[in-house]
Structure formats: structure tokens, C-alpha cells
Design a protein around this motif. Structure first.
Motif, PDB file in Angstrom:
ATOM      1  N   ILE A  84      60.416  47.421 -64.189  1.00  0.00           N
ATOM      2  CA  ILE A  84      60.159  46.700 -62.933  1.00  0.00           C
ATOM      3  C   ILE A  84      60.584  45.253 -63.139  1.00  0.00           C
ATOM      4  O   ILE A  84      59.924  44.487 -63.847  1.00  0.00           O
ATOM      5  N   SER A  93      60.575  42.747 -61.210  1.00  0.00           N
ATOM      6  CA  SER A  93      59.851  41.714 -60.457  1.00  0.00           C
ATOM      7  C   SER A  93      58.512  41.351 -61.073  1.00  0.00           C
ATOM      8  O   SER A  93      57.711  40.658 -60.436  1.00  0.00           O
ATOM      9  N   LYS A 127      55.065  50.399 -58.235  1.00  0.00           N
ATOM     10  CA  LYS A 127      56.484  50.458 -57.836  1.00  0.00           C
ATOM     11  C   LYS A 127      56.619  50.670 -56.336  1.00  0.00           C
ATOM     12  O   LYS A 127      57.449  50.016 -55.662  1.00  0.00           O
ATOM     13  N   GLN A 128      55.793  51.546 -55.794  1.00  0.00           N
ATOM     14  CA  GLN A 128      55.860  51.819 -54.361  1.00  0.00           C
ATOM     15  C   GLN A 128      55.468  50.584 -53.555  1.00  0.00           C
ATOM     16  O   GLN A 128      56.128  50.243 -52.572  1.00  0.00           O
ATOM     17  N   LEU A 173      55.494  47.345 -54.523  1.00  0.00           N
ATOM     18  CA  LEU A 173      56.430  46.227 -54.693  1.00  0.00           C
ATOM     19  C   LEU A 173      57.754  46.473 -53.988  1.00  0.00           C
ATOM     20  O   LEU A 173      58.458  45.526 -53.621  1.00  0.00           O
ATOM     21  N   CYS A 174      58.090  47.731 -53.772  1.00  0.00           N
ATOM     22  CA  CYS A 174      59.358  48.044 -53.108  1.00  0.00           C
ATOM     23  C   CYS A 174      59.205  48.190 -51.598  1.00  0.00           C
ATOM     24  O   CYS A 174      60.194  48.366 -50.877  1.00  0.00           O
ATOM     25  N   ALA A 175      57.960  48.141 -51.147  1.00  0.00           N
ATOM     26  CA  ALA A 175      57.709  48.348 -49.708  1.00  0.00           C
ATOM     27  C   ALA A 175      58.201  47.155 -48.887  1.00  0.00           C
ATOM     28  O   ALA A 175      58.204  46.034 -49.330  1.00  0.00           O
TER      29      ALA A 175
END
Length: 377
Positions: free
Chosen positions: A275, A277, A372-373, A375-377
């Protein structure tokens, strides 16, 4: 709110229950033989000369500062990224806390360079806090202390059995302090321990923890003395045998507990490393650690974003926390405010993830997938 994965889970079973019952049946529940046994066992596990069991870590820090000679008007350099008790103990001495920044986003311990930059003619001591059970740069800090004739108190509340170059944390400075609060690696509900290699400090700490009395109730009950004098203005900082008995059982479990935590941390790092970020503090740390907490820091972020990430994880049943709101921004320390850019950024963008020995790899997989879900939203 009930969480699918809590931040922490107590490592208690019937052994702690049995230990408490045994003490109650012994008819001696205040400071006595179990407290003495706990002290010896703890000191031996850490390779310390002496250990004094206390009511909590806050009073351990207070006594530590008294032992090293901090007085009214002195300055004590300390971290801001710590639980406020670290700083409050300085105020108990009517001394002034001088806040130092963290080392970096990947090393959340106090910066030796900022310590040295903040030293003045009034500086008497340095308090370091081994964040998460990961050691401060004690070689540099002890060298600075020697150079300026300062005392060093180690707040090792996160680090039972953690090591720095083969030495246990808490045994390197002049005095070490540990916490046994309910969410710590070693849990007794409330409780603390002060350790030192100084026989002088040990004798004074034992005196001060019990009103400055020359003997305690258990000693008199056993006929070792019938009278006592009061020779110092002391405190009621004692640990009782009920808490100590729990502590003894917890010490018997600690090595297995820490071994499991090490596996969990390795799994976290392996799964979080892709990740881009986030920063994983102490990612490349190789010495033995208690792994008290598991933290990440969001990159290119601010507090509102961090809070929204935490809220989204909570909706997925994952409990998180923040270690810690920085002490230099509390209202009580407004007069001691100083610019700490790294501490400020980390405090606004850090998330503490669940960490305890009973965790499963499936739980870690779920937490990482959820991060992950989100932060990617």
C-alpha cells in the motif's frame, strides 16, 4: 459498539482466577509475599538489579523523577507522542516539561537531535518513551545525558522484554518504569513497576511507596519488627497481593504471548507493504520487541481523512485507536507549547490497528483487505 475484531483482547484464563482465589484464601490481600515474588520474578526476567511493584506506571514515573533529583524549577525533556501520564509526572515535581519531536514518520521514538537542541542550564533529566515496544536510540541518548550530566528515565510501559542491542528496555537508563494497565502486554487491571540497578534508588523507592515508613504491615505481622518510624514524606503507592498474583501468572505467559505477536506483526507487514499511501512505523526494526501496538501512518493526509478512514473501518467491524493525541496540544500544556512538525503530522494521521496474541491470520487478512478497500474508495 460491538466489534468483529477488537483493538485488544485480554489474555486471561482460569490461571488468573485461581491466583486471585488463592490470595483471598491466604487471608493476606495487601502488600505481602506475592508482591515480593512478583518483584523478584520481574527483575530476574529483565536482568535488573531491583524492582519495586507499585499501584500504576504513573506513580512509578513520579517516583523515578524524585529518585533522580528533579526539583521545582527544573526542566525535563520528554516526548509529546505519549500518554499524558509521562508528562504529568513532570508537573507533579513542579518541573517544566520540554517537548521534543519524534525521529521520523517511520521511527516514532523521541529524536536524540531534538533532545540535544532543547537542553538548557535548567535541564535536569530526559524521559524517553519506547513507543510500541520499539527502542529509542539509547546509545545517542545516553551519550547526550553523559555529556550534559543529565539523568535518564525510561518509560518502558509498552516494552516488557523488548530489547536494545541485547539489553532489556528499562535497564539502560537510571530508572525504568512499566505499566500493567488492562490493555498492556502484562495486565493486572491496574499496576506498575519501577526497576533500577541502584541500591540507593531501590531503598528510597521502597520507602516512598509506603508513606516513608521504615517497615510495612506484612513485616510487622510476621514479627520482623513491632514498631516503625516515618523518615520521609512518602505516598500510598503500593501494589497489593491480588494484583501481584495476577502479574505472576501474566509473567508466565508473556514469552508465548510476545512470540505470537511477532508472527502477527510479520503478517501485517507482509500484507500492508504494497500500500503506497501508508507508512508502517518500525517496519525494518530487527531487535526483539513486545509489539504492544500495530500502527500505520497515512501519507499526504490530514486528520479529517484519517478520521473518515477509522469510521469506515469501524463500519466493517474493526476497532482502531490513536496512540496518542500529542500532549503538547492539550490545554493544560498550552504554556509549554512548541512546534513539533513531525509529531503533529503523525498524531493527525496515525491509526492503531488491532494487535493481540489471540488474533488469527484470517483477521489480519480481513483488516488489510478492508484498509485497501477504504483507501481506494
Amino acid at each position: 459498539m460491538s466489534y468483529k475484531i477488537p483493538l485488544f483482547d485480554l489474555n486471561f484464563d482460569e490461571n488468573e482466577e485461581r491466583a486471585v482465589v488463592d490470595v483471598i484464601r491466604s487471608k493476606w490481600i495487601s502488600t505481602g509475599p506475592k508482591t515480593a515474588e512478583f518483584e523478584v520474578k520481574f527483575a530476574n526476567m529483565l536482568g535488573a538489579g531491583y524492582a519495586v511493584a507499585l499501584a500504576n506506571c504513573t506513580v512509578a514515573l513520579h517516583l523515578a523523577l524524585k529518585l533522580v533529583g528533579v526539583e521545582s524549577g527544573d526542566e525535563v525533556i520528554c516526548p509529546s507522542l505519549t500518554f499524558v501520564a509521562t508528562v504529568n509526572a513532570i508537573r507533579y515535581m513542579e518541573a517544566t516539561p520540554v517537548f521534543a519531536d519524534v525521529t521520523s514518520m517511520s521511527d516514532l521514538t523521541i529524536s536524540p537531535q531534538d533532545i540535544e537542541a532543547k537542553i538548557t542550564a535548567k535541564t535536569k533529566a530526559i524521559i524517553v518513551m519506547h513507543y510500541g515496544g520499539f527502542a529509542c536510540d539509547m546509545d545517542q541518548i545516553m551519550a547526550i545525558a553523559k555529556k550534559y550530566n543529565l539523568k535518564v528515565v525510561e518509560d518502558a510501559c509498552h516494552g516488557p522484554l523488548s530489547e536494545y542491542k541485547g539489553r532489556k528496555l528499562g535497564t539502560i537508563g537510571d530508572v525504568g518504569c512499566f505499566s500493567f494497565f488492562s490493555n498492556k502486554n502484562i495486565s493486572t487491571g491496574e499496576g506498575g513497576m519501577l526497576i533500577t540497578n541502584s541500591s540507593e534508588y531501590y531503598a528510597k523507592a521502597k520507602l516512598l511507596r509506603s508513606h516513608g515508613m521504615t517497615s510495612m504491615s506484612f513485616e510487622r505481622a510476621k514479627g520482623h519488627s513491632t514498631e516503625y518510624d516515618v523518615i520521609e514524606l512518602g505516598y500510598n503507592y503500593r501494589m497489593d497481593d491480588i494484583h501481584a498474583a495476577i502479574g505472576i501468572v501474566q509473567l508466565d505467559k508473556i514469552e508465548e504471548d510476545l512470540a505470537k505477536r511477532a508472527i502477527h506483526r510479520k503478517n501485517y507487514i507482509n500484507k500492508l507493504s504494497d500500500i503506497s499511501s501508508i507508512v508502517i512505523p518500525f517496519k525494518d526494526y530487527t531487535a526483539f520487541s513486545s509489539n504492544y501496538i500495530m500502527t500505520i501512518v497515512l501519507k499526504d493526509s490530514e486528520s479529517d481523512k484519517r478520521n473518515k478512514v477509522r469510521e469506515a473501518l469501524a463500519e466493517k467491524g474493526i476497532q482502531t485507536s490513536i496512540h496518542y493525541p500529542p500532549a503538547h496540544r492539550f490545554s493544560i500544556y498550552e504554556k509549554n507549547f512548541t512546534e513539533l512538525p513531525l509529531t503533529d503530522y503523525v498524531a493527525d494521521n496515525l491509526i492503531t490497528l488491532p494487535m493481540y496474541s489471540k488474533m488469527t491470520e484470517e483477521s489480519i487478512d480481513y483488516i488489510v483487505a478492508s484498509i485497501k478497500q477504504v483507501l481506494c474508495a
